[in-house]
Write an enzyme that holds these catalytic residues in place. Structure first.
Site, PDB file in Angstrom:
ATOM      1  N   SER A 287      59.250  15.066 -26.522  1.00 54.67           N
ATOM      2  CA  SER A 287      58.439  13.848 -26.576  1.00 54.67           C
ATOM      3  C   SER A 287      58.475  13.145 -25.234  1.00 54.67           C
ATOM      4  O   SER A 287      59.412  13.327 -24.446  1.00 54.67           O
ATOM      5  CB  SER A 287      58.998  12.912 -27.660  1.00 54.67           C
TER       6      SER A 287
ATOM      7  N   TYR B  13      67.098   8.901 -31.051  1.00 55.74           N
ATOM      8  CA  TYR B  13      65.961   9.831 -31.062  1.00 55.74           C
ATOM      9  C   TYR B  13      65.639  10.298 -29.655  1.00 55.74           C
ATOM     10  O   TYR B  13      65.470  11.501 -29.403  1.00 55.74           O
ATOM     11  CB  TYR B  13      64.749   9.129 -31.683  1.00 55.74           C
TER      12      TYR B  13
END
Length: 268
Positions: free
Chosen positions: A144, A157
């Site tokens: 990401s 995360y």
């Protein structure tokens, strides 16, 4: 050696997409199938797994890729029904807000298992078989934009996604002698079922404007990068993270002011 349009085809190859029941994973599974691959979807949600498999014409195997025994079983079934796996897309993942000072050990472990642990398990299992069978392969990890920038409220995360990037680099080096390439794809804001359920009218105002191309990405655009990385057209590419993000990573915080269109850094 001149390139040929057929170099993009994946005919005769078996591909696994983890978390392929919805969103980016489903888009990638459909893209790989469209270019000729026989696809297996490993997805822990039985309903979305079956629906995606039927829609795409894939083999659906209900699997929690965080569990080593389930990964082993899914790989054995895939190899038995489709053949040796040559393409692996480690797409499964999950996210929830977890501010730094409030992150529990259980929360950290959950985000690690959802976003990084399975990358090790699946890559290791598939690569072992490829090495034993002396077959080349392509492994593609979904990371990401948050893996390369600060992500307030999402530290655990983001740390896991940063780990995916480094794991990609290290695995690419260790597996290169076996002709197994390992790369990663880093999306930014992408239109998925999950995003649309949270915001039916599209991304909240202002978010898309921070992306240089001025819009969210589509799952098919992520799938296009995955097909390229799986195919012979990318045969000399390994250890790379490709940012399919509308220019966000390159912009480094610059964006076009929504009223004036002027290049702006920081608050507008």
């Amino acid at each position: 050696m001149a390139i040929n349009p057929s170099d993009i085809l994946l005919t005769g190859q078996v591909a696994v997409v983890t978390g392929g029941g919805t969103g980016i994973g489903r888009g990638i599974a459909a893209g790989l199938a469209a270019f000729g691959a026989s696809v297996a979807i490993w997805e822990r949600n039985g309903d979305t797994c079956a629906d995606a498999a039927e829609s795409i014409g894939a083999l659906g195997i209900v699997t929690d890729v965080r569990d080593a025994e389930q990964v082993d079983a899914a790989l054995a079934q895939t190899a038995s029904e489709l053949g040796p796996v040559r393409i692996l897309v480690n797409n499964a993942g999950g996210v929830f807000a977890s501010p730094l000072l409030e992150t529990s050990e259980n929360g950290w472990d959950a985000l690690y298992k959802s976003n990084l642990r399975h990358v090790l398990l699946c890559t290791q299992r598939v690569a072992r078989r490829l090495v034993a069978d002396e077959l080349p392969g392509s492994i593609i990890n979904l990371t990401s934009i948050e893996g390369v920038r600060a992500a307030p409220g999402y530290a655990a995360y983001a740390a896991a996604k940063a780990g995916v990037i480094n794991y990609t680099q290290t695995a690419s080096f260790e597996l290169a002698p076996h002709d197994i390439r390992v790369n990663a794809i880093a999306p930014d804001l992408t239109l998925t079922e999950g995003l649309m359920s949270l915001s039916p009218d599209g991304p909240p105002a202002g978010i898309a404007e921070s992306i240089p191309l001025g819009r969210a990405g589509h799952v098919d655009e992520i799938a296009g990068a995955a097909v390229f990385l799986a195919s012979g057209l990318s045969g000399y590419i390994t250890g790379q993270t490709i940012h399919v993000d509308g220019g966000t990573r390159a912009a480094g915080g610059w964006y076009r002011h929504p009223q004036t269109g002027a290049a702006t850094l920081g608050p507008g």
